[in-house]
Design a protein around this motif. Sequence first.
Motif, PDB file in Angstrom:
ATOM      1  N   THR A  90       0.882  -1.188   0.027  1.00 41.96           N
ATOM      2  CA  THR A  90       0.031   0.065   0.127  1.00 41.96           C
ATOM      3  C   THR A  90       0.876   1.321  -0.034  1.00 41.96           C
ATOM      4  OG1 THR A  90       0.053  -0.225   2.684  1.00 41.96           O
ATOM      5  CG2 THR A  90      -1.986  -0.920   1.113  1.00 41.96           C
ATOM      6  N   SER A  91       2.021   1.267   0.297  1.00 42.87           N
ATOM      7  CA  SER A  91       2.805   2.224   0.285  1.00 42.87           C
ATOM      8  C   SER A  91       4.252   2.053  -0.485  1.00 42.87           C
ATOM      9  CB  SER A  91       3.528   2.440   1.718  1.00 42.87           C
ATOM     10  OG  SER A  91       4.802   3.347   1.815  1.00 42.87           O
TER      11      SER A  91
ATOM     12  N   PHE B 157       6.797   4.496  -1.510  1.00 41.84           N
ATOM     13  CA  PHE B 157       8.009   5.420  -1.554  1.00 41.84           C
ATOM     14  C   PHE B 157       9.309   4.670  -1.359  1.00 41.84           C
ATOM     15  CE2 PHE B 157      10.271   9.224  -0.573  1.00 41.84           C
ATOM     16  CZ  PHE B 157       9.519  10.303  -1.382  1.00 41.84           C
ATOM     17  N   LYS B 158       9.380   3.765  -0.364  1.00 41.83           N
ATOM     18  CA  LYS B 158      10.372   3.039   0.092  1.00 41.83           C
ATOM     19  C   LYS B 158      11.006   2.390  -1.198  1.00 41.83           C
ATOM     20  CE  LYS B 158       7.503  -0.381   2.076  1.00 41.83           C
ATOM     21  NZ  LYS B 158       6.253  -0.273   2.984  1.00 41.83           N
ATOM     22  N   TYR B 159      10.270   2.283  -2.235  1.00 36.95           N
ATOM     23  CA  TYR B 159      11.011   1.307  -3.361  1.00 36.95           C
ATOM     24  C   TYR B 159      11.825   2.411  -4.471  1.00 36.95           C
ATOM     25  CZ  TYR B 159       7.917  -2.275  -1.974  1.00 36.95           C
ATOM     26  OH  TYR B 159       7.365  -3.279  -1.302  1.00 36.95           O
TER      27      TYR B 159
ATOM     28  N   LEU C 142      -3.024   4.694  -7.401  1.00 42.43           N
ATOM     29  CA  LEU C 142      -3.134   6.093  -7.398  1.00 42.43           C
ATOM     30  C   LEU C 142      -2.081   6.539  -6.263  1.00 42.43           C
ATOM     31  CD1 LEU C 142      -4.037   8.853  -8.307  1.00 42.43           C
ATOM     32  CD2 LEU C 142      -5.822   8.873  -6.398  1.00 42.43           C
ATOM     33  N   THR C 143      -1.793   5.882  -5.281  1.00 40.56           N
ATOM     34  CA  THR C 143      -0.664   6.035  -4.402  1.00 40.56           C
ATOM     35  C   THR C 143       0.543   5.993  -5.009  1.00 40.56           C
ATOM     36  OG1 THR C 143      -2.125   4.958  -2.783  1.00 40.56           O
ATOM     37  CG2 THR C 143       0.078   5.498  -1.974  1.00 40.56           C
TER      38      THR C 143
ATOM     39  N   GLY D  54      12.691  14.234  -3.197  1.00 42.94           N
ATOM     40  CA  GLY D  54      11.498  14.940  -2.642  1.00 42.94           C
ATOM     41  C   GLY D  54      10.638  14.203  -1.747  1.00 42.94           C
TER      42      GLY D  54
ATOM     43  N   ARG E  45       5.195  19.921  -1.301  1.00 45.97           N
ATOM     44  CA  ARG E  45       6.368  18.831  -1.527  1.00 45.97           C
ATOM     45  C   ARG E  45       7.731  19.471  -1.016  1.00 45.97           C
ATOM     46  NH1 ARG E  45      10.026  18.317  -5.826  1.00 45.97           N
ATOM     47  NH2 ARG E  45      10.735  16.182  -6.045  1.00 45.97           N
TER      48      ARG E  45
ATOM     49  N   LYS F 204       1.198   8.847  -7.570  1.00 49.86           N
ATOM     50  CA  LYS F 204       1.535  10.008  -6.867  1.00 49.86           C
ATOM     51  C   LYS F 204       2.810  10.235  -5.901  1.00 49.86           C
ATOM     52  CE  LYS F 204      -1.758  11.367  -3.783  1.00 49.86           C
ATOM     53  NZ  LYS F 204      -3.143  11.065  -3.306  1.00 49.86           N
ATOM     54  N   GLU F 205       3.235   9.071  -5.137  1.00 48.66           N
ATOM     55  CA  GLU F 205       4.497   8.870  -4.593  1.00 48.66           C
ATOM     56  C   GLU F 205       5.708   9.011  -5.637  1.00 48.66           C
ATOM     57  OE1 GLU F 205       3.261   7.093  -0.348  1.00 48.66           O
ATOM     58  OE2 GLU F 205       4.376   5.621  -1.702  1.00 48.66           O
TER      59      GLU F 205
ATOM     60  N   GLU G  71      10.069   7.281   6.330  1.00 45.81           N
ATOM     61  CA  GLU G  71       8.946   6.365   5.930  1.00 45.81           C
ATOM     62  C   GLU G  71       8.698   5.479   7.128  1.00 45.81           C
ATOM     63  OE1 GLU G  71       7.170   5.148   2.779  1.00 45.81           O
ATOM     64  OE2 GLU G  71       7.699   7.387   2.874  1.00 45.81           O
TER      65      GLU G  71
ATOM     66  N   ILE H 218      -2.671   9.528   2.159  1.00 43.28           N
ATOM     67  CA  ILE H 218      -1.570   8.916   1.603  1.00 43.28           C
ATOM     68  C   ILE H 218      -1.998   7.661   0.666  1.00 43.28           C
ATOM     69  CG2 ILE H 218       0.486   8.032   2.085  1.00 43.28           C
ATOM     70  CD1 ILE H 218       0.560   9.715   4.586  1.00 43.28           C
ATOM     71  N   GLN H 219      -2.640   6.768   1.520  1.00 41.29           N
ATOM     72  CA  GLN H 219      -3.372   5.691   0.814  1.00 41.29           C
ATOM     73  C   GLN H 219      -4.751   5.943   0.515  1.00 41.29           C
ATOM     74  OE1 GLN H 219      -2.773   2.707   3.743  1.00 41.29           O
ATOM     75  NE2 GLN H 219      -0.642   2.698   3.696  1.00 41.29           N
ATOM     76  N   GLN H 220      -5.275   5.237  -0.176  1.00 42.34           N
ATOM     77  CA  GLN H 220      -6.799   5.292  -0.397  1.00 42.34           C
ATOM     78  C   GLN H 220      -7.534   4.481   0.635  1.00 42.34           C
ATOM     79  OE1 GLN H 220      -5.374   4.768  -3.794  1.00 42.34           O
ATOM     80  NE2 GLN H 220      -4.659   6.720  -3.419  1.00 42.34           N
TER      81      GLN H 220
ATOM     82  N   PRO I 153      -5.735  14.822  -7.800  1.00 39.44           N
ATOM     83  CA  PRO I 153      -4.737  15.704  -7.392  1.00 39.44           C
ATOM     84  C   PRO I 153      -3.415  14.802  -7.068  1.00 39.44           C
ATOM     85  CG  PRO I 153      -6.410  15.669  -5.874  1.00 39.44           C
ATOM     86  CD  PRO I 153      -6.887  15.072  -6.988  1.00 39.44           C
TER      87      PRO I 153
ATOM     88  N   ALA J 237     -10.930   1.852  -4.385  1.00 36.12           N
ATOM     89  CA  ALA J 237     -10.177   2.686  -3.424  1.00 36.12           C
ATOM     90  C   ALA J 237     -10.501   4.088  -3.917  1.00 36.12           C
ATOM     91  CB  ALA J 237      -8.699   2.313  -3.573  1.00 36.12           C
TER      92      ALA J 237
ATOM     93  N   VAL K  24      13.452  -0.597   2.979  1.00 35.36           N
ATOM     94  CA  VAL K  24      14.087   0.142   2.225  1.00 35.36           C
ATOM     95  C   VAL K  24      15.360  -0.548   1.735  1.00 35.36           C
ATOM     96  CG1 VAL K  24      15.505   2.487   1.773  1.00 35.36           C
ATOM     97  CG2 VAL K  24      12.816   2.324   2.796  1.00 35.36           C
TER      98      VAL K  24
ATOM     99  N   PRO L  50      -5.866  -1.563  -5.753  1.00 40.64           N
ATOM    100  CA  PRO L  50      -6.246  -0.298  -5.526  1.00 40.64           C
ATOM    101  C   PRO L  50      -5.474   0.673  -5.034  1.00 40.64           C
ATOM    102  CG  PRO L  50      -6.559  -2.446  -3.770  1.00 40.64           C
ATOM    103  CD  PRO L  50      -6.201  -2.768  -4.984  1.00 40.64           C
TER     104      PRO L  50
ATOM    105  N   GLY M  73       5.737  10.770  -8.363  1.00 41.07           N
ATOM    106  CA  GLY M  73       5.852  12.267  -8.699  1.00 41.07           C
ATOM    107  C   GLY M  73       6.528  12.771  -7.505  1.00 41.07           C
ATOM    108  N   GLU M  74       6.186  12.516  -6.254  1.00 38.09           N
ATOM    109  CA  GLU M  74       6.590  13.275  -5.213  1.00 38.09           C
ATOM    110  C   GLU M  74       8.146  13.025  -5.147  1.00 38.09           C
ATOM    111  OE1 GLU M  74       4.336  11.748  -1.895  1.00 38.09           O
ATOM    112  OE2 GLU M  74       2.770  13.129  -2.295  1.00 38.09           O
ATOM    113  N   PHE M  75       8.381  11.637  -5.416  1.00 35.46           N
ATOM    114  CA  PHE M  75       9.998  11.477  -5.390  1.00 35.46           C
ATOM    115  C   PHE M  75      10.749  12.159  -6.108  1.00 35.46           C
ATOM    116  CE2 PHE M  75      13.606   8.672  -6.258  1.00 35.46           C
ATOM    117  CZ  PHE M  75      14.129   8.501  -4.928  1.00 35.46           C
TER     118      PHE M  75
ATOM    119  N   LEU N 131      15.556   8.601   4.337  1.00 37.45           N
ATOM    120  CA  LEU N 131      14.446   8.276   3.549  1.00 37.45           C
ATOM    121  C   LEU N 131      13.765   7.188   4.396  1.00 37.45           C
ATOM    122  CD1 LEU N 131      13.452   8.318  -0.095  1.00 37.45           C
ATOM    123  CD2 LEU N 131      13.066   6.340   1.203  1.00 37.45           C
TER     124      LEU N 131
END
Lengths: 445, 297
Positions: free
Chosen positions: A239-240, A242-244, A265-266, B145, B138, A269-270, B13, B219-221, A297, B128, B265, A262, A272-274, B9
């Motif tokens: 579900t997350s 960023f760490k990858y 989108l996360t 980022g 950001r 988005k993540e 997280e 952050i998550q849906q 968004p 979701a 990570v 599901p 893009g943030e990275f 990072l």
Amino acid sequence: MSRDSKRDNHRDTSLDLNRQPVDVKRRKLLTGLGLTAGAVAGSQLLPVTGRYVQAASSEPIRIGFQAHRTGIGASYGRWYERTTIAAAARINDMGGINGRPVEIIVEDDGTDPKRGAEVIEKFATKHKTDVAYGTLFSHVVIGSAPRAGELKMPYFVVSEGHHVASGMLNRYVLQPGITDVKSQVIAMAPWIGDNLGKKVTMIYPDFAFGHDHRDNFSEAIKAQGGEVIEKIAIPPTETSFFKYFPKIPRETEVVYHVMVGPAVLTFVKEMGEFFGANRPEIFGFIDSLEAVDMNSPGLEALDGTYFWEAMPRYATGDEHDAFYRAHVGVNETGASTTDAKDVSTYSHMFGCWETLNIIKRGMEACNYQGPDDRASLIEAVESFETFEKSDNHPQGDKVFNGKTHQAFGAQHISQLNEGKLEVVHTTSIEDGMYEDEVDYTTQSL
Amino acid sequence: MDFWPYLLLASLEGAVMAAVLALTALGLSLVFGVMRVVNVAHGEFFMLGAVLAWWFSSVSTQWFGISPALAFTVAFIMSPLVTAAVALVADRLVLKRLNYQPEATIVATIGILYIIQQLALTFYGPDARPVVAPFSYRVQLPWFGYSGYKLFVIAAAVFLLGLVWFLLSRTRAGLLMRATQQDYETAQAFGIPVSRVYAGVFAFGAMLAAMAAVLIVPIQQAHYLMGLDPLLLSFIVVIIGGLGSLRGTLIAALLIGMSDGIISVFFSPTLAKILATTLVAMVLVFRPQGLFGDRPQ
């Protein structure tokens, strides 16, 4: 002795009940009556339906639709179901199949392979469907296919997975309505190598579908003189994300992403943030954003990146595409005509529409009468070679390989510009051809 | 990426995860500590919090046209309150009638888990859906980022945990809870309305889970199956920290959250899960009362 005392206790309770106010008793009585009435009504209903099922003449053709109504494939399932219902309604309006109406029987598989196999079983034994159809997620296909083979139930999948053409499944499984991942990847690798870069990092889900991408793209980009410098497999329930992203090597020229489920989108988005503004080229499979509004968004960061599409989500003005959109209820931007926030899975669901039309054509070719003709239906479909672009096949022309049970079609590469996907390149069908890996026609029926 | 930014990072997280996990697990631990109820439906209260947050924020933006930040605030206040109300009803209708027997309540909360999950599927649907973050800032670090909202989640969770600590140790309600936790019979003898304390604690536990969910949902849906992960992780945290020990829960949440962030990570997320569950097994074998739990009497 103890039994006696129990009986005494029982008598006590019943005495207690008698002492309760009258209205409570009446309510209980009413509820009881209601339940009994319901049960009687229910039991009367059953034989009636049973009698109807046994009626032999002008019985509908039953197509068992294995749907991802719940679980991680639910957004695909919803649109697969809408497309299927629209396609079946159109077939019925045109007079059905061999003069018989088509009935779609939907069973939810929960996007779960175990339940998938049970659904196939249910189609064969309870609903007595003529064929099973409609599955997307590769693990459900792979879990259900052996049971379909054992039950000798034709199983038409709309999955994109390479598992049909790889020879992993059996003669009863066909994928005539959608191109497989191997073909898509081979067709697009040259464009990626020529236009985006040669050093690629791949991010993909860690199951069969993702592995199809990993194996086939690695080979295809090598043929272009490029290489995959890092492969990042992501567990399907993650579900997350960023760490990858730190695992993406700095010298990466192209990030190739394909995610499902599901959390897509996360994921984008993540990503893009990275990266922010100084990102490498990004090429994704639209799977990463199927059923997601391009203007959500957080997606601004993906502006200017590229996506594979089997069928362009934003209307191109093509007449067959417009016909199909109108029937399924999709507007020009790929969302539902009744709810602009309900975005379709446009690059996959056309496969349902086309597959149902192929089932119709197959049943008409072999003059299908009932379950005894299932083998002839398989042979009839195996004999098909091409499907021409038409209202029956709005995605475009296809070549069908009866030996591998797999269809081949054109692919599109689109660029995301200010929240809108624009097609920048279309491959030819030949770009996606590869050597046969199996000949299912040698297997007995 | 070089080692130090990479570690930064990973720690960020891990800190986000630890913050949310601490809130969720605290609810589970509190319910067990005071009521001796193993609440298997805790993850569903988390999910309910997220789903309601989606509902409140989308309703308030669509019908009243307020800004995302304000809509998020509405969701942050209303969603935990409604979740708490649902928990209160569950306590009155189910747990109280079972006299809070440990075995019966486990089975009952499994039932509640399915009821809430299927109701969410029926009325919210299988999709979701995203909740818009109150702000989208950001933070550009020299190496990568990072989402400003994630930093806000850490701060908000720390603030909320402080609030819970204050509530438990400095207020009358907290005193009643602690008294009931230590010995509910004596507490009852001293005129503490134990039944009402139980109801309040169950609702409060669910509320903590819902708060954590509202924080995480931009952050998550929100998804009807999202309750499973927090439930498993909360159990891991509560077992390692010691059932009923709030200090243990916090420390274990920090340990599990940070190690999960850093190990996933640097190595792989699967390895992080393997290590966490191995740790649970080790704790159960060598220190069954948990790292900070009271010794069994």
